[in-house]
Motif scaffolding. Sequence first.
Motif, short mmCIF file in Angstrom:
data_model
loop_
_atom_site.label_atom_id
_atom_site.label_comp_id
_atom_site.label_asym_id
_atom_site.label_seq_id
_atom_site.Cartn_x
_atom_site.Cartn_y
_atom_site.Cartn_z
N LEU A 1 0.82 -1.21 0.00
CA LEU A 1 0.00 0.00 0.00
C LEU A 1 0.86 1.26 0.00
N ALA A 2 1.96 1.24 0.76
CA ALA A 2 2.82 2.41 0.83
C ALA A 2 3.38 2.78 -0.53
N ILE A 3 3.58 1.79 -1.40
CA ILE A 3 4.12 2.05 -2.74
C ILE A 3 3.01 2.27 -3.76
N ALA A 4 1.97 1.44 -3.71
CA ALA A 4 0.92 1.49 -4.74
C ALA A 4 0.01 2.69 -4.59
N LEU A 5 -0.26 3.10 -3.35
CA LEU A 5 -1.22 4.19 -3.13
C LEU A 5 -0.75 5.51 -3.73
N PRO A 6 0.51 5.94 -3.52
CA PRO A 6 0.93 7.21 -4.15
C PRO A 6 0.86 7.17 -5.67
N THR A 7 1.17 6.02 -6.28
CA THR A 7 1.10 5.96 -7.74
C THR A 7 -0.34 6.07 -8.22
N TYR A 8 -1.28 5.51 -7.44
CA TYR A 8 -2.69 5.63 -7.79
C TYR A 8 -3.16 7.08 -7.67
N PHE A 9 -2.81 7.73 -6.54
CA PHE A 9 -3.19 9.13 -6.35
C PHE A 9 -2.57 10.01 -7.44
N ARG A 10 -1.36 9.67 -7.83
CA ARG A 10 -0.68 10.44 -8.88
C ARG A 10 -1.44 10.37 -10.20
N ARG A 11 -2.04 9.22 -10.48
CA ARG A 11 -2.83 9.09 -11.71
C ARG A 11 -4.18 9.78 -11.59
N ARG A 12 -4.84 9.62 -10.43
CA ARG A 12 -6.22 10.08 -10.31
C ARG A 12 -6.33 11.55 -9.91
N TRP A 13 -5.48 12.01 -8.99
CA TRP A 13 -5.50 13.40 -8.53
C TRP A 13 -4.10 14.00 -8.65
#
Length: 308
Positions: A143-155
């Motif tokens: 989660l610590a790695i995947a979450l920022p990449t998701y936020f970077r794409r979405r917001w």
Amino acid sequence: MDRWDRVGRVAAYGAALALTPYLLIKVSWVVGSLVGLVPVGTGFGMAEWVVLNSATIGMAGLGIAVALALVRPWGMRVPGAPLAFCAWVGTGFLVPVLPYAVLSSLLGSADGDPKSGSDAGPSMPAWEAALIQIGFVGMGLGLAIALPTYFRRRWPDAFEGRLGDRGEGSPRALPWMTVVGVAVGLIWLYWAMGGTGGVAHRGERDLAWYVLSGVFALWAFVASAATWAAVRGRPARVPRWVPMVLGWLGSGSLFAWNGWKLPFTLYLAVAQPADATLPENLALAAVLHLAAVGAGAAMLRALVRTPL
């Protein structure tokens, strides 16, 4: 797909895979206890044991779903607020205690349960405890790695810029939730340093209790400082993502862990089982957990309402 997206993709799938054994173990505990093949945990009746482990089954299933949402195409179509909330709770549970989880898994304990907590099963074999720890550590890291990449794409604009360049509020008064966070953290720090005020059962304190008290105190301070910085826009010119990330993790830790401990504390206060106690005074512990939950929720609200 750039390099960070590929890393996030691997991390998200890894998080879901790591937590799957934990889910299966908890299902086996519930089914095994109902059919009489697995003993009920110490300090619990059958109903309490089934309810507790059913709740953790639901949490594990939700965690796996969140991890997959961070990487699958349908995750970009999921409403942002509930997904962000679930991810906030999940990272609040797992990421702040990753150093402790890694250390405890290496050192272990005399009863084969590195956590020595209420999540432990009766007579847990070493391989089962190891799978549970791997699940927690793997999910937290993923989660610590995947979450920022998701936020970077979405917001993509949420973490850009520096403090003070988006018209943050006046620094005349401290946000109330930061004051509460510091106060709660000071009590935990006092206990971590050996203080006995508010401790009802001194003999129940062990190394894990001291270390976790210190860990939770640290994150209460981090959450308070980061939230103040994000809301007030100070110190100026600090990259905005720094207080946002630290505030996200710290507020999530306050909300998730204390939201989990509060009902358990209330259960002990009402049922008063002879074979299950906590070191701290139950009334004081309940007040601290409730204050921490409220402060954590208010911190998240303050963070998401800062000017974008």
